[in-house]
Enzyme design. Sequence first.
Site, short mmCIF file in Angstrom:
data_model
loop_
_atom_site.label_atom_id
_atom_site.label_comp_id
_atom_site.label_asym_id
_atom_site.label_seq_id
_atom_site.Cartn_x
_atom_site.Cartn_y
_atom_site.Cartn_z
N LYS A 1 22.09 -22.60 19.79
CA LYS A 1 22.63 -23.94 20.08
C LYS A 1 24.15 -23.89 20.15
CE LYS A 1 23.55 -26.10 15.73
NZ LYS A 1 24.47 -27.15 15.52
N LYS B 1 21.87 -18.99 7.85
CA LYS B 1 23.26 -18.77 7.38
C LYS B 1 23.28 -17.74 6.27
CE LYS B 1 25.63 -22.31 9.49
NZ LYS B 1 26.31 -23.56 9.57
N LYS C 1 30.32 -25.12 16.87
CA LYS C 1 31.76 -24.88 16.69
C LYS C 1 31.97 -23.43 16.27
CE LYS C 1 31.92 -29.35 14.41
NZ LYS C 1 30.82 -29.30 13.43
N1 AQP Z 1 24.25 -28.01 20.19
C1 AQP Z 1 23.96 -29.22 19.74
N2 AQP Z 1 23.15 -30.04 20.45
C2 AQP Z 1 22.86 -31.30 20.01
N3 AQP Z 1 23.35 -31.80 18.85
C3 AQP Z 1 24.15 -31.01 18.12
N4 AQP Z 1 24.79 -31.19 16.94
C4 AQP Z 1 25.49 -30.09 16.61
N5 AQP Z 1 25.33 -29.16 17.58
C5 AQP Z 1 24.51 -29.70 18.51
C6 AQP Z 1 24.70 -32.42 16.16
O1 AQP Z 1 26.01 -32.85 15.84
C7 AQP Z 1 25.96 -33.49 14.56
C8 AQP Z 1 27.03 -32.96 13.67
O2 AQP Z 1 26.86 -31.59 13.42
P1 AQP Z 1 27.64 -30.90 12.24
O3 AQP Z 1 29.00 -30.56 12.63
O4 AQP Z 1 27.56 -31.71 11.01
O5 AQP Z 1 26.82 -29.63 11.97
P2 AQP Z 1 26.27 -28.56 12.93
O6 AQP Z 1 24.97 -29.01 13.50
O7 AQP Z 1 26.23 -27.32 12.12
O8 AQP Z 1 27.36 -28.47 14.09
P3 AQP Z 1 27.99 -27.18 14.67
O9 AQP Z 1 28.85 -27.52 15.83
O10 AQP Z 1 26.93 -26.15 14.91
O11 AQP Z 1 28.94 -26.75 13.49
P4 AQP Z 1 29.07 -25.36 12.74
O12 AQP Z 1 29.25 -24.32 13.78
O13 AQP Z 1 30.27 -25.54 11.88
O14 AQP Z 1 27.81 -25.17 11.93
C9 AQP Z 1 24.56 -33.27 13.99
O15 AQP Z 1 23.80 -34.43 14.19
C10 AQP Z 1 24.03 -32.15 14.82
O16 AQP Z 1 22.62 -32.19 14.94
#
Ligand code: AQP
Length: 331
Positions: free
Chosen positions: A193, A112, A196
């Site tokens: 991965k 990031k 969002k």
């Molecule tokens: N692609 C993924 N596959 C499996 N697990 C996932 N998680 C997120 N993406 C995947 C799991 O969802 C939980 C919550 O995630 P988070 O929103 O707290 O943070 P993140 O991992 O950063 O999720 P995003 O969607 O990628 O959000 P942004 O784009 O805002 O950073 C966690 O348990 C995560 O492992």
Amino acid sequence: MRQRYFSGIQPTGELHIGNYLGAIKSWIGLQDTYEGIFGIVDYHAITEPYKPSAMSKRVIDAALDYLAAGLNPNKSIIMIQSLVPEHTEMAWLLNCITPVSWVERVPTYKEKAKQLKIGVNMGLLSYPVLMAADIMLYKSTIVPVGEDQAPHLELTREIVRAFNGRFGDTFPEPQTYLGSGARIMSLTEPTRKMSKSLGPQSYIALSDPPYVIRAKLSKAVTDIGPTGGEISPGTKNLFQLMSIFSSAETYGHFKKLYDEETIRYSEMKEKLADDIISVLGPIRDRRQELSLKPDYVRDLLIEGSHKAREIARETFLEAKDKMGLIYFYGE
Ligand code: AQP
């Protein structure tokens, strides 16, 4: 008595099948054996640029997704992180025992820091310390997360060891619990991965209607050029999704066609869309019903946050006491 744990999701956008398979599905499966405290971690969500006017809707949307997916408020606690100030207070205690070098080496921070053009803030750097506070306040013994969060949990264990070593045995070391879909890849950039922040075409949201799911899957990348005989990342991702959402028979059928090199991806995507729609359909229906009861959802979040605070307060005071920070008993 059920053991307890905390897990959460940032309200940074629509929750998607990566969040569902990596975290929420495990939470639901563990509801009878563990007491889960499920946070909508809004303080984590403000570590990157965000729109203040969108936050309130995102928090409610996340609660609707949690409930619609199957979290039972009679068995679990659903709370909003910022309504329990002990989370940030505890994070401060932990900040003071965590070397900066530990947080600087976390892979998500490094990634990031490269991506963010406006530079990183202190919150982003100490994000994993706040996450350790979230987990430790409830004396979590496990934490179900996606694979991307494993380094954060390793850091939590290091912080637990540092605290216990210096101030006496207080916290258990939480184990990482990975579900069957611990790493779902983006539909548009399958080497990254599903996130969002990669935009709506890259993910399938839990609230997407069937026609949107079909359209997104039909555009999912399968071929990215020569892969030296290896299965391409996009195709691998579709097979992983099929192994989770479809029957073993369907998976076997398309795998055989793939091995024989006669597969038609459009057919595979259509079948996968049908199977995802049949799993997400009931979640979407429940979500629609719940969205008509905003008072019920609001009350549940307030009550959940109160319950969480009672537990968090007790642990926080114990940690403060161990650190020599209680001066007047009964304060
Ligand atoms: N692609 C993924 N596959 C499996 N697990 C996932 N998680 C997120 N993406 C995947 C799991 O969802 C939980 C919550 O995630 P988070 O929103 O707290 O943070 P993140 O991992 O950063 O999720 P995003 O969607 O990628 O959000 P942004 O784009 O805002 O950073 C966690 O348990 C995560 O492992």
